[in-house]
Design an enzyme around this catalytic site. Structure first.
Site, mmCIF file in Angstrom:
data_model
loop_
_atom_site.group_PDB
_atom_site.id
_atom_site.type_symbol
_atom_site.label_atom_id
_atom_site.label_comp_id
_atom_site.label_asym_id
_atom_site.label_seq_id
_atom_site.Cartn_x
_atom_site.Cartn_y
_atom_site.Cartn_z
ATOM 1 N N ARG A 24 34.430 -1.136 36.983
ATOM 2 C CA ARG A 24 33.573 -1.993 36.010
ATOM 3 C C ARG A 24 34.477 -2.642 35.015
ATOM 4 O O ARG A 24 35.428 -1.904 34.677
ATOM 5 C CB ARG A 24 32.734 -0.841 35.619
ATOM 6 C CG ARG A 24 31.763 -1.329 34.422
ATOM 7 C CD ARG A 24 30.584 -2.044 35.135
ATOM 8 N NE ARG A 24 29.359 -2.147 34.088
ATOM 9 C CZ ARG A 24 28.246 -3.069 34.489
ATOM 10 N NH1 ARG A 24 28.479 -3.967 35.346
ATOM 11 N NH2 ARG A 24 27.394 -2.929 33.398
ATOM 12 N N THR A 33 23.836 -10.402 40.132
ATOM 13 C CA THR A 33 24.791 -9.611 40.909
ATOM 14 C C THR A 33 24.902 -10.211 42.421
ATOM 15 O O THR A 33 24.023 -10.730 42.676
ATOM 16 C CB THR A 33 24.479 -8.237 40.622
ATOM 17 O OG1 THR A 33 24.562 -7.830 39.082
ATOM 18 C CG2 THR A 33 25.598 -7.246 41.090
ATOM 19 N N THR A 64 29.786 -7.852 40.339
ATOM 20 C CA THR A 64 28.760 -8.919 39.333
ATOM 21 C C THR A 64 29.750 -9.485 38.300
ATOM 22 O O THR A 64 30.997 -9.148 37.928
ATOM 23 C CB THR A 64 27.809 -7.944 38.581
ATOM 24 O OG1 THR A 64 26.952 -8.752 37.924
ATOM 25 C CG2 THR A 64 28.554 -6.987 37.770
ATOM 26 N N ASN A 66 27.539 -10.479 35.865
ATOM 27 C CA ASN A 66 26.469 -10.160 35.290
ATOM 28 C C ASN A 66 25.307 -11.307 35.266
ATOM 29 O O ASN A 66 24.458 -11.337 36.241
ATOM 30 C CB ASN A 66 26.518 -9.924 33.736
ATOM 31 C CG ASN A 66 25.512 -9.228 33.143
ATOM 32 O OD1 ASN A 66 24.383 -8.595 33.566
ATOM 33 N ND2 ASN A 66 25.188 -9.250 31.641
ATOM 34 N N ASP A 100 25.528 -5.938 28.788
ATOM 35 C CA ASP A 100 25.010 -4.769 29.384
ATOM 36 C C ASP A 100 24.985 -3.445 28.302
ATOM 37 O O ASP A 100 24.502 -2.216 28.687
ATOM 38 C CB ASP A 100 25.552 -4.609 30.796
ATOM 39 C CG ASP A 100 24.678 -5.060 31.918
ATOM 40 O OD1 ASP A 100 23.895 -5.722 31.671
ATOM 41 O OD2 ASP A 100 25.376 -5.237 32.865
ATOM 42 N N SER A 154 25.462 0.159 33.852
ATOM 43 C CA SER A 154 25.120 -0.527 35.100
ATOM 44 C C SER A 154 23.780 -0.140 35.855
ATOM 45 O O SER A 154 23.677 1.083 35.606
ATOM 46 C CB SER A 154 26.265 -0.753 35.869
ATOM 47 O OG SER A 154 25.952 -1.548 36.951
ATOM 48 N N SER A 155 23.032 -0.883 36.273
ATOM 49 C CA SER A 155 22.338 -0.651 37.439
ATOM 50 C C SER A 155 22.672 -0.767 38.960
ATOM 51 O O SER A 155 21.942 -0.449 39.849
ATOM 52 C CB SER A 155 20.886 -1.414 37.123
ATOM 53 O OG SER A 155 20.296 -1.178 35.977
ATOM 54 N N GLY A 175 20.050 -7.780 41.427
ATOM 55 C CA GLY A 175 18.916 -7.811 40.596
ATOM 56 C C GLY A 175 18.595 -6.896 39.509
ATOM 57 O O GLY A 175 17.615 -6.759 38.966
ATOM 58 N N GLY A 176 19.684 -6.658 38.788
ATOM 59 C CA GLY A 176 19.774 -6.132 37.397
ATOM 60 C C GLY A 176 19.202 -4.768 37.544
ATOM 61 O O GLY A 176 19.209 -3.992 38.507
HETATM 62 N N1 GLY Z 1 25.347 -6.570 35.322
HETATM 63 C C1 GLY Z 1 24.369 -5.865 35.920
HETATM 64 C C2 GLY Z 1 24.353 -4.686 36.324
HETATM 65 O O1 GLY Z 1 25.592 -3.810 36.057
HETATM 66 O O2 GLY Z 1 23.602 -3.685 36.681
#
Ligand code: GLY
Length: 566
Positions: A102, A375, A393, A395, A417, A446-447, A467-468
């Site tokens: 990340r 992403t 991603t 983002n 984020d 993050s998701s 999909g965030g």
């Molecule tokens: N930028 C989307 C995530 O990290 O979930």
């Protein structure tokens, strides 16, 4: 396992008899089936490169490196050397693990860097241009994974990617629309002479000659080329010229983290997913454990009652996410409590089929969160039986829109984020979103939910999606479609999806996916339904191990995604 065709045909017959029934995608649709190996990604050219690497004797980790870089060439919408991601893996011998590559906040980042003198968020500062950029982790990620588990020399892995960048990639119709949608922003940030300022049309070929040069230098000099070499220096110079705060020290300091996965059981499955700083595996566990006692198979697929159970579990999990989760290198997360059966059952004890639980009753917090949807994910199973699940991603669509012409890639806007403005205390006395406030060198929450599922101790499924905030719920529904409703991989991916994230207190539903009757019934029970026309929830890439050991690759028809195997 699939039920008898007879039963499905009967159900189909019943469905077509009912006028107001939810429109279902074709039943029993089968994805790409192969004997040995499978790659599923957002673009055919990318899956082909992964497949080629596997055919040459490479393993899933070699393929990961090639695919990650090929996404930068063929799918600049979400793939780039300027982004970051998470990998979950399972080796053939059952060993599991995760890699966190990340992005991190720059050393000069501050808690209030996106606020004005009145402590109001400055619109666009964390999303557009150089100030939005986190320190990229993708190159460190592919080198760390390759160093530990790779088989082929990186030189051979990168060769077909560089060839693709020089040959160019044909623009698809969907890509033309995406480029058109974001062109004005790209011009706003980079001027009108930038490569992506051009009005690209379907069937045009975009050559990535500058990116090819950057990849050639990386091929020659390795990881350090990006973090402590010519490419890194050029990047820092570009960032500073563009008004950013990234320094040479930021790049030099960047390190990946090998982390323990989140693992839990659901019926006879074992789910292996990403731990914080992604909230993915954590929320997936909370949601799946909350719904496990409800026997969704008997409630039926996408019925009012099954939507209620899933929605209420999601509502409660997302409320926790917003308060408790952040980078575990900086904050202490009460993991044991939040993931305990007692806590999860207690949270669900207020649920009733008679009425929606308002989100205001679930937590006192008032912080909603928004995440970009752009992403990308890829799933790999190699001929040796190793599985790799990666979500990566920059983002937003084309990240911060900041495009480094000389190096040939977009920079992320991952700083968005973080919570730019931590909020109110929740019922536990914790300050909302404090755990995810900006701090130098910290990773933003993050998701992303790259996930691997075992059944009876054996590899069963590799799955993930962009999909965030909807990533977690799309992965959830795909697993449930296979496990609870006996669908194959492609069929499970094709199903319409819905999503709830505590705040805003709405059930987002894909348009046309759910009948008016179902929506009306939910509304009467107190749910707020959002079927905005343009909603696409997730673009799932999955691989399912079939009962005969073959692999079914499912690629999401919502995009240009493609499964390729041999
Ligand atoms: N930028 C989307 C995530 O990290 O979930």
């Amino acid at each position: 396992m699939k039920k008898l065709l007879l039963i499905s045909s009967f159900l189909l017959l019943c469905i077509s008899c009912k006028k107001e029934q939810t429109q279902q995608p074709e039943a029993n649709v089968i994805g790409v089936v192969s004997e040995n190996a499978m790659v599923v990604s957002a673009r055919e050219e990318v899956s082909e490169i992964g497949n080629l690497i596997l055919q040459k004797g490479g393993n899933a980790f070699d393929a990961m490196a090639g695919i990650e870089m090929a996404l930068a060439v063929a799918y600049p919408y979400a793939g780039s050397l300027g982004g970051g991601g998470f990998m979950v893996y399972r080796l053939d011998n059952g060993e599991i693990g995760t890699l966190d590559f990340r992005e991190k906040a720059p050393l000069l980042a501050t808690e209030k860097m996106y606020l004005d003198e009145n402590d109001e968020v400055i619109k666009g500062k964390s999303t557009l241009g150089a100030m939005a950029v986190g320190i990229p982790g993708n190159i460190a990620g592919i080198y760390a994974s390759h160093e530990k588990y790779g088989k082929l020399p990186m030189k051979d892995i990168l060769a077909p990617v560089i060839a693709l960048a020089k040959k160019g990639v044909i623009v698809t119709e969907k890509q033309e629309l995406r480029l058109k949608k974001y062109r004005d922003f790209i011009i706003e940030v980079n001027g009108d002479s930038s490569l992506f300022a051009k009005e690209w049309k379907a069937n045009d070929t975009i050559k990535r000659l500058q990116l090819a040069k950057t990849l050639e230098r990386i091929q020659k000099n390795g990881r350090d080329e990006f973090y402590d070499g010519e490419t890194g220096y050029k990047l820092v110079e570009f960032m500073q010229k563009s008004g950013g705060i990234m320094t040479k020290k930021d790049l030099k300091n960047y390190q990946v983290r090998w982390r323990k996965p989140i693992t839990f059981s659901y019926d006879d499955l074992r789910v292996i997913s990403m731990a914080p700083p992604s909230s993915g595996g954590f929320c997936l566990q909370q949601i799946m454990k909350a719904i496990e006692p409800f026997h969704l198979d008997s409630l039926g697929h996408n019925t009012v009652q099954s939507i209620q159970v899933i929605t209420e579990a999601e509502r409660r999990a997302y409320a926790d996410r917003n308060y408790f989760l952040g980078d575990p290198d900086f904050v202490s997360i009460p993991t044991e409590t939040l993931l305990s059966e007692t806590y999860i059952n207690e949270r669900m004890s207020t649920f009733s089929f008679k009425k929606a639980t308002p989100s205001s009753d679930v937590s006192h917090g008032v912080i909603a969160f928004t995440e970009s949807d752009e992403t990308t994910h890829y799933s790999i199973v190699d001929p040796f039986g190793n599985a790799v699940s990666v979500t990566t991603t920059i983002n937003g669509a084309y990240g911060s829109k900041l495009y480094c012409e000389e190096l040939g890639f977009f920079l992320n806007n991952e700083m968005d984020d973080f919570s730019s403005k931590p909020g109110e205390p929740n019922m536990f006395g914790l300050i909302g979103a404090e755990a995810n406030k900006i701090e130098p060198q910290k990773r933003m929450l993050s998701s992303m939910t790259p996930t691997i599922v075992e059944k009876n101790g054996k590899l069963f499924m590799v799955v993930g999606t962009p999909g965030g905030s909807t990533i977690i719920t799309s992965v959830l529904q795909t697993i449930l479609n296979v496990h609870e409703y006996d669908m194959g991989m492609q069929e499970a991916i094709n199903q319409p999806r819905f999503h709830h994230q505590w705040l805003p207190d709405t059930v987002k539903m894909e348009p046309d996916g759910f009948s008016e009757t179902i929506r009306n019934e939910l509304t009467q029970l107190g749910y707020f339904i959002d079927v905005s026309e343009s909603i696409v929830i997730g673009k799932v890439e999955g691989i399912l191990v079939l009962p005969d050991g073959k692999l079914e690759g499912g690629a999401d028809p919502r995009g240009d995604d493609k499964a390729v195997g041999f």
